[in-house]
Design an enzyme around this catalytic site. Structure first.
Site, PDB file in Angstrom:
ATOM      1  CD1 TRP A  76     -29.378  34.524  27.145  1.00 57.55           C
ATOM      2  CD2 TRP A  76     -27.434  33.412  27.091  1.00 57.55           C
ATOM      3  NE1 TRP A  76     -28.555  35.092  28.068  1.00 57.55           N
ATOM      4  CE2 TRP A  76     -27.356  34.436  28.062  1.00 57.55           C
ATOM      5  CE3 TRP A  76     -26.328  32.593  26.872  1.00 57.55           C
ATOM      6  CZ2 TRP A  76     -26.210  34.658  28.824  1.00 57.55           C
ATOM      7  CZ3 TRP A  76     -25.193  32.807  27.642  1.00 57.55           C
ATOM      8  CH2 TRP A  76     -25.130  33.833  28.593  1.00 57.55           C
ATOM      9  CB  THR A 104      -4.769  32.148  19.382  1.00 57.51           C
ATOM     10  OG1 THR A 104      -4.532  33.499  19.777  1.00 57.51           O
ATOM     11  CG2 THR A 104      -4.376  31.219  20.503  1.00 57.51           C
ATOM     12  CE  LYS A 164     -24.833  37.005  25.874  1.00 57.72           C
ATOM     13  NZ  LYS A 164     -23.590  37.379  25.229  1.00 57.72           N
ATOM     14  CD  GLU A 213      -6.501  28.763  22.873  1.00 63.05           C
ATOM     15  OE1 GLU A 213      -6.951  28.064  21.931  1.00 63.05           O
ATOM     16  OE2 GLU A 213      -6.654  29.990  22.937  1.00 63.05           O
TER      17      GLU A 213
END
Ligand code: AMP
Length: 560
Positions: free
Chosen positions: A451, A189, A446, A336
C-alpha cells in the site's frame, strides 16, 4: 443512559440557548469602531455591521422569509455573506451556502434537494441562474446582490437589490429565542463521485465550534493565530464549510475583517498590504497561486500567519512559505465536521526538538482540538493503537459533526457506522496524539500487495527543485494491480523525466521512507493539474486524463 438528576425545565431561570445571535454580542462590545472591509469598495464599523444584520432580518421578513425556510446565497466572499451568516439563521431560517464552483447541473441539483425558497444572487451569477431558473422547483423569490449600480436584473420574482432594500429597512430587530438544536446552515460536499451530499449544522453546533476555534487559535502557544489585534482575511470560499467557521470566530472577538470578493491574486496581495492582514486560511493550491502572482515577487510577507487545511501540507510548501516570511500551521477537517478537528500544536517536548523535527510535526494534520475524540478503526470496527504506525480509518466524535446527509438515510447510516463519524481517510495517531493523514481510502495505491500513500509520494516529489506542483494517483496495471503515476508541473526553465525522478526518490527508498514500488514508472509533465471546485487536486479527473493520454500515446508522458 445513566439516571442522572436533570435541570428543571420549568424553573424560572433563563436557559440561554446556544444560538448564533449570541456570537454577535461581544465583538461590538469590544471594538465598535473596528472595520469590516470589502475589497477596495466598502468599509464600515461593527456598530454598522450589527445594524445591517438587523436591516437584513427586517428585509428578509418583509420578503416573506419565515423560520424553517431555506435561504440560499450565491456570492463571492463578501461583507454581504457575513451579514447573511448571521441574519438568516438568527431568523430561524436555514442558510444554504451554494458552491458556485460546481457545474450548473450540480448547483441545480443542490438547490432543488435543499428546497431553497429564497435566493440571493450576485450579479456575476445572473446568467447562470437564468439558465437554471425554469428547473428550480422550490424557489419563490430572488434578491440581487450587486457591487455596482445595478438595481435590477432579469431574475424571476425579484424582490429588489440588496443595498436598496437594506436602506429601506429598520436597523432594529428583536431576534427571538428558539431551540438551539434548530438547523442553522446547510451546504453540499464537493465529493467527486455521485451527487453532492447535503450536510447540516445546528445553532448549538456552530456556537460550540466557534468557541473551540477561538480557544485553540487564541490560546495555544504554538498556534496563536488569532488574537484580538489580528486582522483577518479569508482566502477560503465562504461556501466551503462557512469559510471554516472563522467569520463567526472573528466577529465574536471583534477583529478587523477583510473580505476579498472574487479571488484575484493581485487584489489579495494589495488588500493584505494595505489593510495589514495578519491572519488567513486556505488550501495549499491557493497559497501557491498567491505566491506565484506577479505582484508577489520580491515581497516579504513577514507577519502573515496562515492555516493550511483541506489537503496535506507538504514540506516544500511549508519551507517556501517560511522563506517568504509566512508562518504556516496545518489543520485538518472536512465538510462533514464543520470543519475543525485538529490543528498542529507542538507541546513542550516537541518544541524542544530540532528544527527539522518541529517542521515534521508542524505539517501533520495535528492534535484533536478540545471536545473532539479521534480514533483509528479497523475494517471490523475494532480500535487500533495510537502508536504512530497502526493505520486504519480515522473516526471521530465531537459536538459539531453533521448528524447525517440530508435526505440520504442509507449514506447517513454508513457515515455513522458503529456510532463514530467515518472520515474515509487512512490515518495514524501517535504518542503525541498527532493525527497523520496517510491518504483518502480511495486514493491509496495498491501495487503488488504493497500500500503506497499518494500523499507521502507527493510530499517527496515536491522536494525536487524542478517541481512546482505534483499529483500522484494509482493507475491500473495488468501485472501489479496498480502503479503510481505522477503528474508534475515544472518550475520555469526546468526539465524532468521519469529517470531523473527515480534518481531523486532512490535515497528515500534506501532510507526506508518509501518502498521501491513507490517509484512511478511513468510521469506526465503538464502545465496545470486539474482541481476540484475548492482548489484541491481532482484525482478522479486526473485518472481519466491519464487513461486517455496512455491510449493516445501522448508526447508529454515520460516512461522509465
Ligand atoms: P472537504 O470535505 O472537501 O473539505 O474534504 C475533506 C478532506 O480533505 C478530508 O477527508 C481529507 O482527505 C482532506 N484533508 C483535509 N485536511 C487535511 C490535512 N491537513 N491533511 C491531509 N488531508 C486533509
Amino acid at each position: 443512559m445513566l439516571q442522572t438528576r436533570l435541570l428543571d425545565p420549568t424553573a424560572c431561570a433563563y436557559q440561554a440557548p446556544l444560538l448564533i445571535k449570541r456570537l454577535l454580542l461581544s465583538g461590538v462590545r469590544y471594538e465598535k469602531t473596528r472595520e469590516i472591509v470589502y475589497r477596495d469598495l466598502l468599509r464600515y464599523d461593527y456598530l454598522t455591521l450589527n445594524q445591517r444584520i438587523a436591516r437584513l432580518a427586517n428585509m428578509l421578513s418583509a420578503a416573506g422569509v419565515k423560520a424553517g425556510d431555506t435561504v440560499a446565497v450565491m456570492d463571492w466572499d463578501s461583507h454581504r455573506y457575513l451579514e447573511c451568516m448571521f441574519a438568516i439563521p438568527m431568523l430561524g431560517a436555514v442558510l444554504h451556502t451554494i458552491n458556485i464552483r460546481l457545474s450548473a447541473d450540480q448547483i441545480l441539483y443542490t438547490m432543488n434537494h435543499a428546497e431553497d425558497k429564497f435566493v440571493l444572487v450576485n450579479s456575476d451569477f445572473v446568467p447562470l441562474y437564468q439558465s437554471m431558473a425554469e428547473q428550480l422547483q422550490t424557489v419563490e423569490k430572488t434578491i440581487l446582490l450587486s457591487d455596482g449600480c445595478e438595481t435590477t436584473a432579469d431574475l424571476p420574482n425579484l424582490v429588489g437589490e440588496y443595498e436598496h432594500l437594506l436602506a429601506g429597512a429598520s436597523h432594529q430587530y428583536d431576534f427571538a429565542d428558539f431551540d438551539e438544536n434548530s438547523i442553522a446552515t446547510t451546504f453540499y460536499t464537493t465529493g467527486t463521485t455521485g451527487n453532492p451530499k447535503g450536510v447540516y449544522f445546528s445553532h448549538r453546533q456552530l456556537v460550540l465550534h466557534t468557541l473551540a476555534e477561538v480557544s485553540v487559535l487564541g490560546s495555544l502557544d504554538s498556534v496563536r493565530l488569532m488574537g484580538s489585534d489580528d486582522v483577518y482575511m479569508p482566502i477560503t470560499p465562504m461556501f466551503h464549510v462557512h469559510a471554516w467557521g472563522m467569520p463567526y470566530a472573528a466577529t465574536m472577538m471583534g477583529l478587523k475583517q477583510v473580505y476579498p470578493g472574487r479571488y484575484e491574486p493581485d487584489l489579495l496581495i494589495k488588500l493584505w498590504r494595505e489593510e495589514r492582514v495578519t491572519y488567513s486560511h486556505c488550501v495549499p493550491t491557493i497559497l501557491q497561486m498567491v505566491l506565484g502572482a506577479k505582484s508577489a515577487q520580491g515581497v516579504d510577507f513577514g507577519g502573515w500567519k496562515l492555516i493550511i487545511g483541506g489537503s496535506a501540507l507538504t514540506r516544500s510548501l511549508y519551507d517556501l512559505a517560511k522563506s517568504r516570511g509566512i508562518q504556516l500551521t496545518a489543520a485538518y477537517g472536512m465538510s462533514e465536521t464543520g470543519p475543525l478537528i485538529s490543528c498542529a500544536h507542538l507541546n513542550d517536548e516537541l518544541q524542544a526538538g530540532s528544527d527539522d523535527e518541529r517542521t515534521t510535526y508542524r505539517i501533520k494534520a495535528g492534535v484533536p482540538v478540545p471536545l473532539v475524540e479521534a480514533a483509528i478503526m479497523a475494517g471490523d470496527g475494532s480500535f487500533l493503537p495510537h502508536d504512530g504506525s497502526s493505520q486504519g480509518e480515522l473516526v471521530l466524535r465531537a459536538p459539531w459533526l453533521t448528524q447525517g446527509y440530508y435526505r440520504e438515510p442509507g449514506q447517513s447510516a454508513q457515515l455513522w457506522q458503529h456510532g463514530w463519524l467515518h472520515t474515509g481517510d487512512v490515518a495514524t495517531i501517535d504518542e503525541f496524539n498527532f493525527i497523520e493523514i496517510r491518504d483518502r481510502i480511495k486514493d491509496v495505491i495498491k501495487t503488488g500487495g504493497e500500500w503506497i500513500s499518494s500523499l507521502a509520494l507527493e510530499d517527496l516529489i515536491s522536494r525536487h527543485p524542478a517541481v512546482r506542483e505534483v499529483a500522484v494517483v494509482g493507475v491500473e496495471d495488468p501485472q501489479w494491480g496498480e502503479r503510481p503515476f505522477a503528474l508534475v508541473v515544472l518550475q520555469e526553465q526546468h526539465t524532468l523525466d521519469a529517470k531523473q525522478l527515480k534518481e531523486h526518490l532512490k535515497p528515500f527508498v534506501e532510507q526506508g521512507t518509501i518502498n521501491k514500488w513507490a517509484i512511478p514508472s511513468q510521469i506526465a509533465v503538464v502545465t496545470e493539474v486539474p482541481k476540484t471546485s475548492v482548489g484541491k487536486l481532482d484525482k478522479k479527473k486526473i485518472r481519466l486524463d491519464i487513461v486517455r493520454w496512455q491510449a493516445s500515446g501522448s508526447t508529454f508522458l515520460s516512461t522509465l
